[in-house]
Design an enzyme around this catalytic site. Structure first.
Site, PDB file in Angstrom:
ATOM      1  N   GLU A 156     -14.800  22.819  17.613  1.00 50.55           N
ATOM      2  CA  GLU A 156     -15.702  23.108  16.499  1.00 50.55           C
ATOM      3  C   GLU A 156     -17.108  23.371  17.027  1.00 50.55           C
ATOM      4  O   GLU A 156     -17.377  23.206  18.217  1.00 50.55           O
ATOM      5  CB  GLU A 156     -15.743  21.905  15.526  1.00 50.55           C
ATOM      6  N   CYS A 162     -17.349   9.063  16.936  1.00 43.15           N
ATOM      7  CA  CYS A 162     -16.098   9.298  17.664  1.00 43.15           C
ATOM      8  C   CYS A 162     -16.295   9.474  19.158  1.00 43.15           C
ATOM      9  O   CYS A 162     -15.480   9.030  19.959  1.00 43.15           O
ATOM     10  CB  CYS A 162     -15.444  10.554  17.098  1.00 43.15           C
ATOM     11  N   GLU A 190      -9.772  16.728  15.095  1.00 46.81           N
ATOM     12  CA  GLU A 190     -10.933  16.080  15.737  1.00 46.81           C
ATOM     13  C   GLU A 190     -10.712  14.580  15.581  1.00 46.81           C
ATOM     14  O   GLU A 190     -10.948  14.028  14.504  1.00 46.81           O
ATOM     15  CB  GLU A 190     -12.225  16.512  15.035  1.00 46.81           C
TER      16      GLU A 190
HETATM   17  P1  NAD Z   1      -9.198   8.005   8.872  1.00 49.08           P
HETATM   18  O1  NAD Z   1      -8.208   8.603   9.805  1.00 49.08           O
HETATM   19  O2  NAD Z   1      -8.916   6.684   8.288  1.00 49.08           O
HETATM   20  O3  NAD Z   1      -9.444   8.986   7.625  1.00 49.08           O
HETATM   21  C1  NAD Z   1      -9.890  10.306   7.800  1.00 49.08           C
HETATM   22  C2  NAD Z   1      -9.553  11.110   6.555  1.00 49.08           C
HETATM   23  O4  NAD Z   1      -8.142  11.208   6.428  1.00 49.08           O
HETATM   24  C3  NAD Z   1     -10.054  10.517   5.247  1.00 49.08           C
HETATM   25  O5  NAD Z   1     -10.540  11.564   4.439  1.00 49.08           O
HETATM   26  C4  NAD Z   1      -8.790   9.916   4.640  1.00 49.08           C
HETATM   27  O6  NAD Z   1      -8.817   9.840   3.249  1.00 49.08           O
HETATM   28  C5  NAD Z   1      -7.745  10.912   5.098  1.00 49.08           C
HETATM   29  N1  NAD Z   1      -6.371  10.428   5.150  1.00 49.08           N
HETATM   30  C6  NAD Z   1      -5.922   9.159   5.302  1.00 49.08           C
HETATM   31  N2  NAD Z   1      -4.572   9.156   5.332  1.00 49.08           N
HETATM   32  C7  NAD Z   1      -4.159  10.443   5.207  1.00 49.08           C
HETATM   33  C8  NAD Z   1      -2.901  11.088   5.189  1.00 49.08           C
HETATM   34  N3  NAD Z   1      -1.757  10.407   5.306  1.00 49.08           N
HETATM   35  N4  NAD Z   1      -2.859  12.431   5.062  1.00 49.08           N
HETATM   36  C9  NAD Z   1      -3.990  13.148   4.969  1.00 49.08           C
HETATM   37  N5  NAD Z   1      -5.216  12.601   4.983  1.00 49.08           N
HETATM   38  C10 NAD Z   1      -5.305  11.257   5.096  1.00 49.08           C
HETATM   39  O7  NAD Z   1     -10.582   8.016   9.660  1.00 49.08           O
HETATM   40  P2  NAD Z   1     -11.967   7.395   9.195  1.00 49.08           P
HETATM   41  O8  NAD Z   1     -11.837   5.906   9.212  1.00 49.08           O
HETATM   42  O9  NAD Z   1     -12.445   8.078   7.970  1.00 49.08           O
HETATM   43  O10 NAD Z   1     -12.932   7.863  10.382  1.00 49.08           O
HETATM   44  C11 NAD Z   1     -13.007   7.210  11.603  1.00 49.08           C
HETATM   45  C12 NAD Z   1     -12.180   7.926  12.648  1.00 49.08           C
HETATM   46  O11 NAD Z   1     -12.527   9.302  12.692  1.00 49.08           O
HETATM   47  C13 NAD Z   1     -12.417   7.391  14.050  1.00 49.08           C
HETATM   48  O12 NAD Z   1     -11.197   7.293  14.732  1.00 49.08           O
HETATM   49  C14 NAD Z   1     -13.284   8.462  14.687  1.00 49.08           C
HETATM   50  O13 NAD Z   1     -13.208   8.516  16.086  1.00 49.08           O
HETATM   51  C15 NAD Z   1     -12.758   9.702  14.036  1.00 49.08           C
HETATM   52  N6  NAD Z   1     -13.752  10.798  14.072  1.00 49.08           N
HETATM   53  C16 NAD Z   1     -13.558  11.850  14.928  1.00 49.08           C
HETATM   54  C17 NAD Z   1     -14.502  12.863  15.002  1.00 49.08           C
HETATM   55  C18 NAD Z   1     -14.330  14.033  15.939  1.00 49.08           C
HETATM   56  O14 NAD Z   1     -15.020  15.019  15.763  1.00 49.08           O
HETATM   57  N7  NAD Z   1     -13.465  13.969  16.931  1.00 49.08           N
HETATM   58  C19 NAD Z   1     -15.641  12.817  14.197  1.00 49.08           C
HETATM   59  C20 NAD Z   1     -15.800  11.742  13.334  1.00 49.08           C
HETATM   60  C21 NAD Z   1     -14.849  10.737  13.282  1.00 49.08           C
END
Ligand code: NAD
Length: 488
Positions: free
Chosen positions: A462, A284, A250
């Site tokens: 989802e 998002c 997502e």
């Molecule tokens: P992010 O990608 O920075 O982090 C998301 C998660 O990934 C966090 O728990 C982080 O600790 C973990 N993470 C970071 N590096 C990782 C790695 N190498 N391996 C595994 N896990 C790792 O995103 P964010 O800043 O927390 O959230 C914002 C982003 O999420 C935006 O791009 C938004 O569009 C997206 N989002 C999408 C949805 C959806 O349903 N499509 C919903 C909410 C947010």
């Protein structure tokens, strides 16, 4: 429910200290107050949790669907009972307004447990008649250990949207919330245990990307369901590829909202505001590229500007607040940089885009909702996900033209269309390359309606029955009733 000063991991049915000995601090984005010190899971913590989750899976997958459903529905009831406590925790972790959290976060999470709890007894395969001498059937079986990795904007909702279908299908779950918003995942673990979930079935590991990486590469984890940005999603996909895990992704978006000249203009403005300024724009699926037909452009902008400037930017705990604090100072700088960039690129900043000081929340990251007009499709503010309250308005003349422009992006999470013309609404939606579309509204995600992205915005769905397909695997069984034919 008092806020813990120290957040531990939750493994095998109880809170446990991290073996790693490491920890990190969790802050309230609005006030800068330290909320808790959080145990950080290292490689050995992941290993220990996988073993607990494997034991949990053996027990849980042998429980009948009706009993699994009963426990999930009990969890939904407890979530609802503690709605305001959990909402307050969410507001303190995220900086979002308390006016939003009870419904958008807690109710949505409870709905997921109620919905998938109701489906748990109805997970079934198919029967295939192969004539007198044979038949075949399929069994829909759980995957085993599923991992969830969450973003910080809707922490509890994301945990629930992943966990409810995973558990309904008989899997165990290891959930890693975002390190920015760790608290409610632990609360969910306590609630599930209280509802009767056997130990080891739902586990919480705290930590940043390093912990997520250990989870994504672990060979005994069967699936990873990830919510976050596209760049991180790519890393998780690559890590999951090492053991050919099932994945749900997502990811981010830069979604279009198209407003035709026959739209009910106040409703279209309401939707554009919801699509850009709800949760400070940290959503998002936001419709951040607003295409307005040139004949109504000026009227639309004028109403939008005055209504936006009446929005209350304030303390997230104040029920009157519409716009809370961004998640942290780094993210605030990133959003402000995009506002500067928009001006440099030649877009016209009609309103907002300024730092706002809020009494009692002086350390918060508040920004007034920004509206840009005179935007061009190739501007970076119109192509890149900003993830803050920044709306880009573009005008258009022709239906085919606006569809082509709306689709000209690597993202495909969502899209919206405003028009009174029924034929046009469905015709346009059918041509939009986006996983979730709204006609004459925006950003509503009722349980039961699949949510997920096209193109780089994601893989899988989802929040609906189809999510069960993503948390199960299909076994085909051929049954011979006659003799075995053999040519030799
Ligand atoms: P992010 O990608 O920075 O982090 C998301 C998660 O990934 C966090 O728990 C982080 O600790 C973990 N993470 C970071 N590096 C990782 C790695 N190498 N391996 C595994 N896990 C790792 O995103 P964010 O800043 O927390 O959230 C914002 C982003 O999420 C935006 O791009 C938004 O569009 C997206 N989002 C999408 C949805 C959806 O349903 N499509 C919903 C909410 C947010």
């Amino acid at each position: 429910m008092s806020r813990p000063k120290r957040l531990h991991l939750y493994i095998d049915g109880k809170a446990q200290k991290a073996i790693s000995g490491k920890s990190f601090a969790n802050f309230n984005p609005a006030t800068g107050a330290k909320l808790s010190e959080v145990d950080q899971a290292g490689r050995r913590d992941v290993e220990k949790t996988v073993q607990a989750a494997r034991r949990g899976f053996q027990e849980w997958s042998a429980v009948t669907g009706i009993e699994r459903g009963r426990i999930l529905k009990k969890a939904a009831d407890i979530l609802r009972e503690r709605r305001m406590d959990l909402a307050e925790i969410e507001v303190k972790d995220t900086g979002k307004p308390i006016a939003e959290a009870p419904e958008a976060d807690i109710d949505s999470g409870a709905d997921a447990f109620e919905f998938f709890g109701g489906l748990a007894a109805d997970i079934k395969g198919t029967h295939h008649d192969l004539g007198e001498d044979a038949f075949a059937y399929t069994r829909r079986e759980p995957l085993g250990i599923c991992a969830g990795i969450g973003a910080w904007n809707y922490p509890l909702q994301i945990a629930c949207w992943k966990t409810a279908p995973a558990l309904a299908a008989g899997n165990s779950m290891i959930f890693k919330p975002s390190e920015q918003t760790p608290t409610n995942a632990g609360k969910l673990a306590e609630i599930l245990t209280e509802a009767g979930l056997p130990k080891g079935v739902f586990n919480v590991l705290h930590g940043s990307g390093e912990t997520g990486h250990y989870i994504a590469i672990h060979p005994d984890i069967d699936k990873v369901s990830f919510t976050g940005s596209v760049p991180t999603g790519r890393k998780v996909l690559a890590d999951a590829a090492g053991s050919v895990k099932h994945v749900t992704m997502e990811l981010g978006g830069k979604s279009p909202l198209i407003v035709f000249d026959d739209s009910q203009i106040n409703n279209a403005v309401s939707a554009a505001m919801n699509a850009n300024f709800y949760t400070q724009g940290e959503i998002c699926s936001n419709g951040t590229r607003v295409y307005v037909h040139e004949d109504i452009h000026d009227a639309f902008v004028s109403i939008l500007k005055s209504r936006t400037e009446a929005m209350v930017i304030g303390d997230p705990m104040d029920p009157a607040t519409h716009v809370g604090s961004l998640i942290n100072a780094d993210h605030f700088e990133k959003v402000m940089e995009y506002v500067r960039l928009g001006i440099e690129e030649g877009a016209h900043l009609v309103s907002g885009g300024e730092k706002v000081s809020v009494t009692g929340c002086e350390k918060g990251s508040f920004i007034s909702p920004a509206i840009f007009t005179s935007c061009q499709d190739d501007m970076r503010i119109c192509r890149e996900e900003i993830y803050g309250p920044v709306m880009s308005i573009m005008s258009f003349r022709d239906e085919d033209e606006v569809i082509a422009r709306a689709n000209d992006t690597e993202f495909g999470l969502a899209a919206g269309v405003f028009t009174q013309d029924l034929s046009r609404a469905h015709r346009v939606v059918a041509k939009l390359r986006a996983g979730t579309c709204w006609i004459n509204n925006y950003n509503l995600t009722p349980v039961g309606v699949p949510f997920g992205g096209y193109k780089q915005s994601g893989i899988g769905r989802e929040n609906a029955a189809v999510a069960l397909d993503h948390f199960t695997q299909l076994k085909s069984v051929y049954v011979e009733l006659g003799d075995v034919e053999c040519g030799y």
